[in-house]
Each structure stands twice: as C-alpha cells, then as structure tokens.
Design a protein around this motif. Structure first.
Motif, PDB file in Angstrom:
ATOM      1  N   GLY A 110       1.681  15.718 -17.840  1.00  0.00           N
ATOM      2  CA  GLY A 110       1.935  15.500 -19.263  1.00  0.00           C
ATOM      3  C   GLY A 110       1.843  14.021 -19.542  1.00  0.00           C
ATOM      4  N   THR A 111       2.957  13.335 -19.377  1.00  0.00           N
ATOM      5  CA  THR A 111       2.952  11.872 -19.398  1.00  0.00           C
ATOM      6  C   THR A 111       3.622  11.425 -18.111  1.00  0.00           C
ATOM      7  N   TYR A 112       3.282  10.229 -17.653  1.00  0.00           N
ATOM      8  CA  TYR A 112       3.802   9.813 -16.347  1.00  0.00           C
ATOM      9  C   TYR A 112       4.095   8.322 -16.337  1.00  0.00           C
ATOM     10  N   ARG A 113       5.259   8.003 -15.818  1.00  0.00           N
ATOM     11  CA  ARG A 113       5.583   6.598 -15.594  1.00  0.00           C
ATOM     12  C   ARG A 113       6.184   6.475 -14.196  1.00  0.00           C
ATOM     13  N   CYS A 114       5.690   5.525 -13.442  1.00  0.00           N
ATOM     14  CA  CYS A 114       6.290   5.275 -12.131  1.00  0.00           C
ATOM     15  C   CYS A 114       6.535   3.786 -11.970  1.00  0.00           C
ATOM     16  N   GLU A 115       7.760   3.488 -11.655  1.00  0.00           N
ATOM     17  CA  GLU A 115       8.167   2.108 -11.468  1.00  0.00           C
ATOM     18  C   GLU A 115       8.716   1.996 -10.055  1.00  0.00           C
ATOM     19  N   PHE A 116       8.236   1.023  -9.307  1.00  0.00           N
ATOM     20  CA  PHE A 116       8.855   0.869  -7.980  1.00  0.00           C
ATOM     21  C   PHE A 116       9.197  -0.572  -7.669  1.00  0.00           C
ATOM     22  N   TRP A 117      10.197  -0.695  -6.814  1.00  0.00           N
ATOM     23  CA  TRP A 117      10.608  -1.980  -6.289  1.00  0.00           C
ATOM     24  C   TRP A 117      10.434  -1.921  -4.774  1.00  0.00           C
ATOM     25  N   SER A 118       9.668  -2.849  -4.251  1.00  0.00           N
ATOM     26  CA  SER A 118       9.495  -2.926  -2.806  1.00  0.00           C
ATOM     27  C   SER A 118      10.448  -4.006  -2.304  1.00  0.00           C
ATOM     28  N   LEU A 119      11.377  -3.606  -1.441  1.00  0.00           N
ATOM     29  CA  LEU A 119      12.535  -4.444  -1.125  1.00  0.00           C
ATOM     30  C   LEU A 119      12.550  -4.912   0.325  1.00  0.00           C
ATOM     31  N   TYR A 120      12.961  -6.146   0.515  1.00  0.00           N
ATOM     32  CA  TYR A 120      13.129  -6.675   1.875  1.00  0.00           C
ATOM     33  C   TYR A 120      14.459  -6.233   2.469  1.00  0.00           C
ATOM     34  N   THR A 121      14.412  -5.920   3.756  1.00  0.00           N
ATOM     35  CA  THR A 121      15.634  -5.699   4.536  1.00  0.00           C
ATOM     36  C   THR A 121      15.454  -6.394   5.880  1.00  0.00           C
ATOM     37  N   ASN A 122      16.555  -6.609   6.588  1.00  0.00           N
ATOM     38  CA  ASN A 122      16.465  -7.236   7.912  1.00  0.00           C
ATOM     39  C   ASN A 122      16.197  -6.178   8.980  1.00  0.00           C
ATOM     40  N   THR A 123      15.075  -5.519   8.804  1.00  0.00           N
ATOM     41  CA  THR A 123      14.664  -4.488   9.757  1.00  0.00           C
ATOM     42  C   THR A 123      13.188  -4.699  10.047  1.00  0.00           C
ATOM     43  N   VAL A 124      12.717  -4.004  11.062  1.00  0.00           N
ATOM     44  CA  VAL A 124      11.314  -4.176  11.438  1.00  0.00           C
ATOM     45  C   VAL A 124      10.439  -3.769  10.254  1.00  0.00           C
ATOM     46  N   LEU A 125       9.261  -4.356  10.191  1.00  0.00           N
ATOM     47  CA  LEU A 125       8.461  -4.192   8.983  1.00  0.00           C
ATOM     48  C   LEU A 125       7.975  -2.747   8.819  1.00  0.00           C
ATOM     49  N   VAL A 126       7.599  -2.451   7.581  1.00  0.00           N
ATOM     50  CA  VAL A 126       7.198  -1.100   7.198  1.00  0.00           C
ATOM     51  C   VAL A 126       5.724  -1.138   6.795  1.00  0.00           C
ATOM     52  N   THR A 127       4.913  -0.381   7.508  1.00  0.00           N
ATOM     53  CA  THR A 127       3.478  -0.314   7.210  1.00  0.00           C
ATOM     54  C   THR A 127       3.062   1.154   7.309  1.00  0.00           C
ATOM     55  N   PRO A 128       1.860   1.492   6.886  1.00  0.00           N
ATOM     56  CA  PRO A 128       1.516   2.915   6.807  1.00  0.00           C
ATOM     57  C   PRO A 128       1.661   3.684   8.122  1.00  0.00           C
ATOM     58  N   TYR A 129       2.232   4.857   8.004  1.00  0.00           N
ATOM     59  CA  TYR A 129       2.331   5.837   9.087  1.00  0.00           C
ATOM     60  C   TYR A 129       1.730   7.115   8.535  1.00  0.00           C
ATOM     61  N   ARG A 130       0.840   7.719   9.306  1.00  0.00           N
ATOM     62  CA  ARG A 130       0.185   8.988   8.921  1.00  0.00           C
ATOM     63  C   ARG A 130       0.839   9.624   7.688  1.00  0.00           C
ATOM     64  N   GLY A 131       0.066   9.749   6.646  1.00  0.00           N
ATOM     65  CA  GLY A 131       0.616  10.218   5.378  1.00  0.00           C
ATOM     66  C   GLY A 131       0.821   9.062   4.422  1.00  0.00           C
ATOM     67  N   ALA A 132       1.267   7.926   4.973  1.00  0.00           N
ATOM     68  CA  ALA A 132       1.273   6.641   4.261  1.00  0.00           C
ATOM     69  C   ALA A 132       1.833   6.726   2.845  1.00  0.00           C
ATOM     70  N   ILE A 190       0.822  -1.208   0.000  1.00  0.00           N
ATOM     71  CA  ILE A 190       0.000   0.000   0.000  1.00  0.00           C
ATOM     72  C   ILE A 190       0.860   1.265   0.000  1.00  0.00           C
ATOM     73  N   VAL A 191       1.924   1.275   0.814  1.00  0.00           N
ATOM     74  CA  VAL A 191       2.717   2.500   0.941  1.00  0.00           C
ATOM     75  C   VAL A 191       3.352   2.915  -0.395  1.00  0.00           C
ATOM     76  N   PRO A 192       4.097   2.028  -1.075  1.00  0.00           N
ATOM     77  CA  PRO A 192       4.662   2.491  -2.353  1.00  0.00           C
ATOM     78  C   PRO A 192       3.605   2.757  -3.424  1.00  0.00           C
ATOM     79  N   ILE A 193       2.479   2.053  -3.361  1.00  0.00           N
ATOM     80  CA  ILE A 193       1.414   2.365  -4.335  1.00  0.00           C
ATOM     81  C   ILE A 193       0.932   3.796  -4.117  1.00  0.00           C
ATOM     82  N   ILE A 194       0.758   4.152  -2.856  1.00  0.00           N
ATOM     83  CA  ILE A 194       0.299   5.525  -2.581  1.00  0.00           C
ATOM     84  C   ILE A 194       1.356   6.534  -3.023  1.00  0.00           C
ATOM     85  N   THR A 195       2.615   6.249  -2.708  1.00  0.00           N
ATOM     86  CA  THR A 195       3.667   7.175  -3.150  1.00  0.00           C
ATOM     87  C   THR A 195       3.595   7.371  -4.657  1.00  0.00           C
TER      88      THR A 195
END
Lengths: 293, 816
Positions: free
Chosen positions: B342-364, B326-331
């Motif tokens: 004009g024209t728009y392309r957005c490509e994202f990679w959601s990546l794993y790291t050995n850190t605590v998980l990432v979920t929406p925080y106000r602003g998300a 959800i977070v990178p989709i919103i970004t």
C-alpha cells in the motif's frame, strides 16, 4: 589454540606411570582419551609442564564382570564398554548411560575412567559410578588403594586423587536381582552436555518396590545419590498408588538438586527438567525390574 | 545430439576430490612459511596505555613482533570503508593493528611472527598490554540510549540514519480501518564456515612480486586492496583463493587486518608468512550478523489488505562499518517480500556497539526483514480471524503485475524492481505439500493425545545476482580440453560443475573435457566476488556468453577448413560436423590447432598448423585482421539490476507441554530460482540454507555479557545444529525464468535460510496460542514465555481455540 610447551611421557607400566607422576607432581597431568584435556590445553586454560600419556601402559584395557561388579580398566574407551555384551548383561545401566556420552567419535577415544577422574558434574559416568555405589582403584607410590565414590568426588572437577596417583580402574557395583534401571537426559543438541539428566535403579521384590535410588547429571555440583525408598518403597508399579509415589519421588528430586543457571537454561528450568525426567524414567526402570524379577 | 547438460541433476565434479581429502585449503599450503599469531584485546573498550614485549623477544623462534607504530604509511592507516553511502555519515573502520584504542574484544593489537604457530602463541602469552578501561556499550538498547559512546566523535552511536518512503504513510495509516504495532527482536548469529579465514604470502624479492593466497570470497578485491595498502603496482600482486571451506559472507569483507599484515610481514622479512584463523579468533575477531530490534506499525482493512506499513529498525553494526550499511539496507527493502504494502516507510538507525563487527551473513539482512513482515502477516490474520495463508495471498503481487517496481532503491543503488515470480502458484504448491487445509484435523488428533503442535508459514523474495559484473574466459586446447575461468571465488557451491554444465551445453562438448578455474587473479583479473547469490547469475551468464563467442569462432574456422557455411555446422560432443552429414567433421582440438598458426611444431597435431603444412591461402595473413590467434572467447555480463528469486516455507512443530522442548516434525520448501542449471545443487543449497536457518531459529545466539565478553566463543556453547537437529527437508520447485539474463536463472545460495526464523516463530506461536516476537527461541525461553503468559504478562492470540483457525474464505485461494 595451540597448547603451551609440555614434556610428553609415555610410560609402559603402571609403576612407570606412577613414578613419573611422583616426579612431576602438580606439574603433571594424565592423558588417556584426551577428550576433555586436549581442548583445555589448546585453549591454554591449563598449561601442565608434563603430560603422562598412559595409552601405552599394559593391562589397563579390560572389562571384567564379577558377581559383585563390572570392573573397567583405565584405557577402556566409552565405546568399548558401551558395546560389551557381558557388561550390558551384568549392568544394563552402563549402556543406557553411555549412549548419551557425547558422540560416537568422542566415545571411540574417550575413556570411562578418564571421564570419572575428570569429575565434571555434567558428565554421565561420574553419576553412574555414584548410582552403582562404585569404587575407584588407585595406584600410587606407596601401593594401591581403593576410594569409595563418596570419598572420591570432592567438588566440581576435583577429586581425592593425589597428583602422584593414577586411577587404574573403576568398579561399578551390580544391582540385586529384580532391579531395573533407566537413564535419560535432555540436552540442547543431541550429544551435548545435558541441561539435566537422571539415572534410576528400582528394585522390585514380591511385586512391590523394595529399593530405589537416583543420581543426577548437571544439576548437582558433585555426583550424589538420592534414596527414593521413602517415596516408592512398598508400592506396586503400575497402580494408582504408584503414580502418586512417582510424583512424590519427583518432588523429592526437585528438593534434592541444586542446579546452577547458565546461558542455556536457568536453574529453575533445570530443576523443572530433572523433575520431569524423573517422572518419565521411573516407570521405565520399574518395567525393566518387572521383566528381570 | 549432445546429452542435455543444462538442467540435469548431475553429481558434482569436485566432490570426489573434496570428499577424499584432495582439497587444498589455505592451511594445507606453505609448510615452509613462518606463522603469525596475534595478541587480541581482552577488553571490549579500552585505551592502550602500554605494550611491553620484552619477555617475548627472547622466545626461541620469534622472528618479529609488530605493533601499530611499526606499520609504515598506508599500512598504518584505517582499513578501507568498502561501501560508502550518503546516509553513512559516521562510518568508522579499524586499523590493521589497534592504534591507541580498542573497541571490541578480539581486536588485534600485536602481531607476532615466529617459526611456527606454537611459538608465536607462546610469545603472545608473554606480551603484556596495559589498558585503561572505558565504558562499554553492548546491546542495541544501550547503543540506542546513547548515554555511553563507542566512538567519542559519533553522537548517539549512530553510524547511519536512513529513511525511505513510498506513498503517504501517515495519511494511509490514519485512514486505515485497523492498525497494529509489533515490537520484534532478532539476536546475533554468525557465518561460522568450517574453515576460518587464512592468509599466506610469499614475496619474490628478485622480481618485486607478491603472491598471496587468501581464504576469501573475492581474490580480485583482496588483490586491489593489498596493492593499494602496500603501495605495490597491481601488476606485481597476485591473489589466489585456494579451496575455501565455506564463506557464507564473512569472507567477502576485505581486506581483513591479517590480509594486509601477513603480506606486509612477508615483504619486510623476505620470507613466506602464513596465518590461519583458529575458531576462537573467528568468534571474536571476524564478524557476526542478524541483531536487530524492530517496530512495525501496519494499517490494513477488514479483509486484511495492507494499506500502510511503517517500519523502524535499530541495527547493531558492531564496532566498525567496513562493509557499510548493506545489511540494514537489505532488511529495509527486502522486508516487503511478495507483498504490495500500500504505502511504505522504513527508517533505520545503524548503531555502534563494543562488539565484533557486523557484516553480511547468508541471507544478509533478509531473515530479519522476512521475520518482521511475516510476523505482521500472522498478526493481521489473528486480528481478523482469517486464515494466515489467505491474508498473504490477498496481498501478493500477481504475475500479471510483473515487473513490479516498489519505488525503493535496493542494495546496489538501483530500483527495487521484481523481474518475475508467480507467488499464487508458489503458495498453492506449498499448501498442497504441507497439507495446509488438513492441519486442523491433524491438530485435533494431536491434542487428543496430549500433544501440542503448530503450523507455521513464511514467504520471501530475494534480490540475487547483483552487479556490477562478472566475466568468463574460455580457451580450447589442441587436445580438446576446454579451460574455463571466471574471477569470482568458490567456497563449495559446486561452481566446477554448474559452470561446466553451461559450457558443455553451449559449446557442445563433454562435461569431462571442461575444467573450471575460479578466484585466481592470474587467470581472470576482472571480477567482483561471490556473495548475494550471484555466482550462477553473473559468472554463469558471462560464461554462457563467452561460450557462444568461442562457438562462433570455432564454426568460422571449421567452416573455412571444411569449405561449408558456418550455418550448416553443429558441435556435438566436441566434434564440429555438418548437419545431416556427420562424416564431414573435425574435432574442436583440430579447430584449436588451426586457430593458432604456428612456426614450430611441438607434436603431430601441431604440424597441421605450421607454415609449410600447405593448407593456407597465400593471399591472406595467417591471422585474419579481425581475429586473434587461439580458440578462445571472453565476455562479461553486467545487468541493469538484480534478479528476484522467491520461496515459501511451511513447518509443523511440536512443543513439549512440560519441558517446552521444540521439535520440527515437518519442514516444507517451495523454491523458485528461475531456470535451474542443476536441480540437485539447488536442492543442496536449499538444504544447507534451511539448516543454517534452523540454527538461527532454535540454537545460535551470541551471548555477550555486559562487559562485552562473548561467553560462548566455542562450538561447545555456540550451538550450531548437528544433522540430528536438522529436520528432513521436503522441497519442491517452481521455475519462473528471469527475463534479465541469457539463461533465465536467478540466485539460490542464500534462499534456504531466509524465512526459517519467521516460519518457526509462526509455528510455535500457532502451537502455543501467544505471540512469539523474539528469535531464536530455546526450550528455556519458551518455558519462560509460558510462565509469563500464564501470569498475564503476555496476551493470548485472539483465536478462541487452536483448532478453529481455517477461515471460511479459503475457497478464494488462488490456483496455479
């Protein structure tokens, strides 16, 4: 975030406190204001088996002003000393520094002697004890003794207080007539441990500086005093020569301090910061010296 | 007439209770409960070789010690992936208690249940876990490199790879007269609610019923998840959110491991069990957000019109993806803000790291997107020597172009289509509030005094009030008391007040007669939750619709009793009366009596509804065929799409020429959330949001070291701004109603925090004269940037002097 089990002792006299401390030795820890100790216990960074709570001990809660010193008992809270008009009149530096000690809620509970006994180089009051050439009064099983500040602070969080001893008071030395003091520090947020801090005392005699010294917060591993006499001595505040002398003093500070970096700021930044703070704080102290001369 | 309640800046009904210690939070409940505590991984990535609890079992007061092997059936299976997505090809979730492997510091491994939390922690300390350490992936660059893996079966650490494109970006970029590329970096922060998470569960063995309390943003979600995990009929599980001391997103994730384990233990032990998260646990085992690397390439013409926007995002999702992407989709969608790309392309990679998980925080995800877009706008202005506000206005979607469909899919899987907004009017208001056109003079004056000052700006659009639905239920008692229930939860937003305002307005009753309940599955079993600035829009609309139903019913009953037409009636301060003849009236309490034909009288008022009261037509059934007993109404609101709020912020900052300390001198906000139910509460939300935004811009970061240890997992070193760090916020409003809901409202909960990092970066850049590309920024960071700028490692802005930035084209500035 709950402390490990400990036994709570609540002595009513200094003698009882010392006697308990002697019994429990290194297993014991003195609890006064608890503003550093309790978080450490809750995070289980320390697990002393005995807490010797001195809050009920009689006779440790007074501030006394003598011609030579301001004597502060072990149960005087920062806020009490900060608000003492008598102490402020005798040694304005105390209030100048104390308003920088964390927040009012912490000052209401934390004790000045406790923060000195904790000997955190990021604490304001150890630096002030040094700057005022202060003394720690200690009670132990074999009677009382006094420890001059340079002999008291041995290292980070380390003092020459023995496990069976209790710091019952400190004496902050008063400055000669004609002395102005000032203290400043820079923290990430208001009330945080400072990234760097500096207190100065400048004595002006017959219009020129006769003595000047500085001590530091967060940029030396133990409290230390730098004699700024070589830079400022004989100079008249407010003159062009004074501005140059302040630069020399700041330079001397830059060389004197030995900060460490952490997640908030690098060593280099802290060194720059304390140098700049010295530049800013010296004219304030000189102005005040002029006002009292 | 009834006093106008909707839109009035009235004080919060809940505050006297909450501010005088009357709140009842999770840890205020269940004093007889056993306490749970957890052994959590001290390593960021390790295999669990052995768990030895032999020293802990003898600790007096220990009741149970549980590891993964002890968890039966679905309790031991991975936690659910709440929001699947076709591009989330490698979604992974953790276990309630780690099985074989841990992937971040703080992951729960052993649960101890004991007589109290002290004892439970004593036992935890005696449990020895043997680990085989594995290579650690920390930071987006390490994750992106893909040399070391978080999960063996996830190549390149990529959980999701998503691409959305509107128009032919390559062609438009190639044809663009000018292009720029920006590399940007936003660090992690976290929600940090004052109250951490917490769970308390009681098992009624005789009835086979579980009652649980959770400090959650969705009690219906927790209920459903726990019933499924524990294999209980939904009817046998109740979940109640008591007073909740802040959520900000982290409590929408569910079920947290503890939300499964605590009820499970309560059932297994047949005794109430409670767990209240402590601050260290919250830092290392709840969730963070924000961390992204971004690359923006933009093509534009000589007037600053966008022609092509090509964005790449590398998003750090931590060790697991229970909340999907959800977070990178919103970004990637909300990045566009008020502009036509004009024209728009957005490509994202959601990546794993050995850190605590990432979920929406106000602003998300929006603060990151806003940062990317607004940094780009400033860069275009600098490149062309144009005024920064002017460049923005030239790219605005205009009111006449609403609704505006970007041609993208939003976080709810529905079109990203703006319903309303007046961006030129917002900008004009903002420029006037901050004194945009006078700033050059102010700067000249400041520079003469040896001070460095800068002016910054940031604009955003926020999709609020996403579906699928919420419901409202209203019941009027015979006393005239109005009970209102909605299923979503409250974390301090002021729902008791604003929902009561809606009901008071719609029904014609007094505020003090309205009592609102939220987040209690016993009262309202159908609900989604409180997130995405949706409570006012979703539950507010549902409650308004329910109130209209109740009103219609009350008028029907009263009309019958008073022998008038319902059209001739009005309801004023709880009394139904004939318009123009107010003496012919009856209270809503009496209507309530009449609505419920009784056999038994329990008080004097009820006697009027009993069978021998002689008021009824003997030819009709006591309850009409198309009616139900009781003066009640219920309705649901389910919109086709989100409603889009917007705002524009500007700030003036001063940077110390020597120490690089940063001070916000002024902070100005123009905010448009459609029709406001309560402007005072909206303003409070904006203030709180800005305060969190200031934290994210200047103070907060998660300092992980290379081994995955969080170095600042306490409020001593994780610097949330105090009141002393938050500037005075000057706020003004625009009210562009939403056409999508019955009240014309849009969400306001997250708004304040969205543009702050962009605004402060813009202002610091303006003060310093070199680009700011990484936030947050500390005095030390700025000091280092100055050094690198002086050494030629960082280029200067194009402007020749800081005082010549207002462009001659500002006469084209739009007006409201």
């Amino acid at each position: 975030m709950k402390p490990a089990p400990f036994e709570h002792h609540a002595p009513l006299t200094v003698e009882q406190a010392v006697s308990v401390l002697s019994e429990v030795g290194h297993e014991g820890k003195v609890l006064a204001g608890g503003q550093s100790l309790i978080p450490i216990l809750n995070m289980r960074l320390a697990s002393p088996a005995h807490l010797v709570d001195i809050n009920r001990v009689a006779g440790l809660d007074s501030v006394e002003v003598t011609p030579e010193a301001v004597r502060v008992g072990a149960l005087v809270r920062h806020a009490g000393l900060e608000r003492s008009e008598e102490a402020f009149a005798a040694l304005p530096l105390l209030r100048q520094a104390l308003v920088n000690v964390a927040h009012p809620a912490i000052r209401n509970r934390g004790t000045t002697v406790g923060s000195i006994a904790h000997a955190d180089a990021a604490g304001e009051m150890p630096a002030i004890l040094a700057l005022t050439d202060g003394v720690v009064e200690v009670a132990g099983p074999s009677g009382s003794r006094e420890i001059e500040w340079p002999d008291f602070f041995l290292g980070a969080l380390e003092t020459s207080l023995a496990a069976e001893e209790l710091a019952v008071a400190v004496r902050f030395g008063r400055f000669p007539v004609g002395t102005g003091t000032a203290f400043t520090e820079a923290a990430r947020r208001h009330g945080d441990y400072a990234m760097a801090g500096v207190g100065v005392a400048v004595t002006v005699t017959d219009g020129v500086v006769s003595a000047a010294r500085a001590s530091f917060v967060s940029v030396t591993d133990v409290p230390s005093v730098l004699d700024l006499g070589p830079a400022l001595g004989g100079v008249e505040p407010g003159t062009a020569a004074w501005d140059e002398a302040v630069e020399d003093a700041a330079e001397a500070v830059r060389e004197h301090v030995d900060p460490e970096g952490d997640i908030h700021a690098s060593a280099d930044y802290r060194r720059m910061l304390v140098t700049e703070l010295t530049r800013r704080v010296l004219p304030q102290a000189a102005d005040r010296a002029g006002a009292t001369a | 007439m009834t006093t106008q309640m909707f839109g009035a800046p009235i004080r919060r009904k809940e505050d006297p209770r909450l501010l005088t210690g009357g709140g009842r939070y999770l840890d205020d409940l269940g004093h007889d409960a056993l306490a749970a505590a957890f052994v959590r991984s001290p390593h960021a990535h390790a295999r669990i070789v052995d768990i030895d609890a032999s020293d802990a079992v003898d600790v007096e007061g220990v009741v149970g010690i549980y590891v993964h092997e002890d968890l039966p059936g679905r309790v031991g299976e991975p936690l659910p992936l709440l929001i699947p997505h076709p591009t989330l090809t490698h979604g992974r979730t953790g276990y309630a208690l780690a099985k074989d492997e841990v992937n971040h510091v703080g992951e729960p491994i052993v649960m101890v249940v004991a007589s109290d939390r002290y004892v439970a922690e004593d036992a935890c300390q005696r449990i020895r876990v043997t680990y085989e350490q594995l290579p650690v992936v920390v930071g987006i660059e390490a994750a992106r490199a893909g040399e070391l893996l978080v999960h063996d079966d996830v190549p390149d650490n990529v959980a999701a790879h998503m691409l959305q494109e509107v128009g032919d970006v390559e062609a438009a970029m190639a044809a663009a007269p000018r292009t720029l590329t920006l590399d940007l970096d936003i660090e992690r922060s976290a929600c940090m609610p004052m109250e951490g998470k917490g769970v308390y569960a009681r098992w009624d063995r005789d009835r086979g019923e579980l009652r649980m309390y959770s400090s959650t943003q969705t009690s219906t979600g927790v209920r459903a998840a726990v019933a499924a995990k524990l294999d209980l009929p939904l009817a046998k599980v109740e979940c109640i959110a008591p007073d909740v001391g802040g959520g900000f997103g982290v409590k929408i994730v569910h079920p947290w491991p503890e939300e499964v384990l605590v009820p499970w233990a309560a059932i297994r032990l047949g005794r109430p069990v409670k767990w209240a998260e402590d601050r260290r646990e919250h830092f290392i085992s709840a969730a963070h957000e924000r961390g992204q690397l971004q690359q923006v390439t933009v093509g534009f013409d000589d007037e600053g019109h966008l022609l092509a926007l090509d964005v790449k995002l590398w998003h750090d999702n931590g060790a697991y993806t229970p909340y999907g992407i959800i977070v990178p989709i919103i970004t990637s969608t909300q990045l566009l803000g008020p502009y036509k790309p004009g024209t728009y392309r957005c490509e994202f990679w959601s990546l794993y790291t050995n850190t605590v998980l990432v979920t929406p925080y106000r602003g998300a995800g929006r603060p990151q997107g806003c940062f990317a877009m607004e940094r780009t706008m400033d860069a275009i202005a600098d490149e062309l020597g144009l005024d920064r506000a002017e460049v923005r206005s030239r790219n605005f979607i205009l009111p006449t172009e609403m609704p505006w469909d970007h041609g993208l899919l939003f976080q709810d899987g529905r079109p990203l289509k703006y319903d309303s907004g007046d961006f030129p009017a917002s900008l004009a208001k903002l420029k006037s509030l901050v004194g945009w056109d006078d700033f050059a003079d102010y700067r000249r004056q400041a520079e003469a005094e040896g001070r460095k000052v800068g002016l910054g700006i940031g604009c955003y659009v926020e999709g609020t009030g996403v579906g699928p639905y919420e419901g409202g239920h209203i019941q009027i008692e015979t006393s005239g008391r109005v009970n209102v229930s909605t299923g979503l939860t409250s974390q301090g937003q002021g729902h008791e007040t604003v929902f009561a305002q809606i009901v008071a307005q719609e029904l014609g009753v007094r505020m003090e007669d309205v009592f609102v309940t939220t987040g209690d599955t016993r009262k309202m079993a159908y609900a989604v939750g409180t997130f995405a600035s949706r409570a006012a829009v979703m539950s507010g609309s549902a409650i308004a619709l329910a109130a209209r139903n109740v009103r219609a019913k009350a008028l029907r009953i009263a009309a019958d009793a008073l022998e008038v037409s319902p059209d001739d009636l009005e309801i004023v301060e709880g009394t139904v009366r004939v318009k123009g003849a107010p003496a012919t009236s009856m209270s809503l309490g009496t209507v309530s009596v009449l609505s419920n034909p009784l056999r038994y009288a329990f008080d004097e008022a009820a006697q009027a509804a009993t069978q021998f009261a002689g008021t009824f037509d003997p030819d009709k059934p006591p309850v009409a065929d198309d009616e139900e007993p009781g003066l009640e109404g219920k309705d649901f609101y389910s919109p086709t799409q989100a409603t889009f709020a917007n705002g524009m912020h500007a700030a003036i900052v001063e940077t110390d020429p020597v120490t690089a300390e940063i001070k916000i001198l002024r902070y100005c906000v123009i905010h448009d959330c459609g029709t406001m139910i309560n402007p005072m509460i909206v303003e409070g939300q904006v203030h709180g949001g800005v305060a969190q935004g200031v934290g994210g811009a200047l103070y907060e970061r998660m300092a992980y070291d290379e081994s995955g240890q969080l170095l600042n997992a306490s409020f001593m070193d994780f610097l949330m701004p105090y009141a002393s760090e938050v500037p005075t916020i000057e706020a003004d409003h625009l009210e562009t109603p939403s056409p999508l809901n019955p009240l014309g409202i849009k969400g306001a909960g997250e708004a304040g925090c969205i543009p702050v990092s962009a605004v402060i970066a813009s202002a610091i850049e303006d003060a310093e004269g070199f680009p700011i590309t990484r936030m947050p920024i500390s005095p030390y960071d700025l000091w280092e940037l100055r050094r690198r700028h002086a050494d030629g490692e960082i280029p200067s802005l194009h402007r020749t002097s800081s005082t010549t930035r207002t462009s001659g084209t500002s006469s084209k500035e739009p007006t409201a």
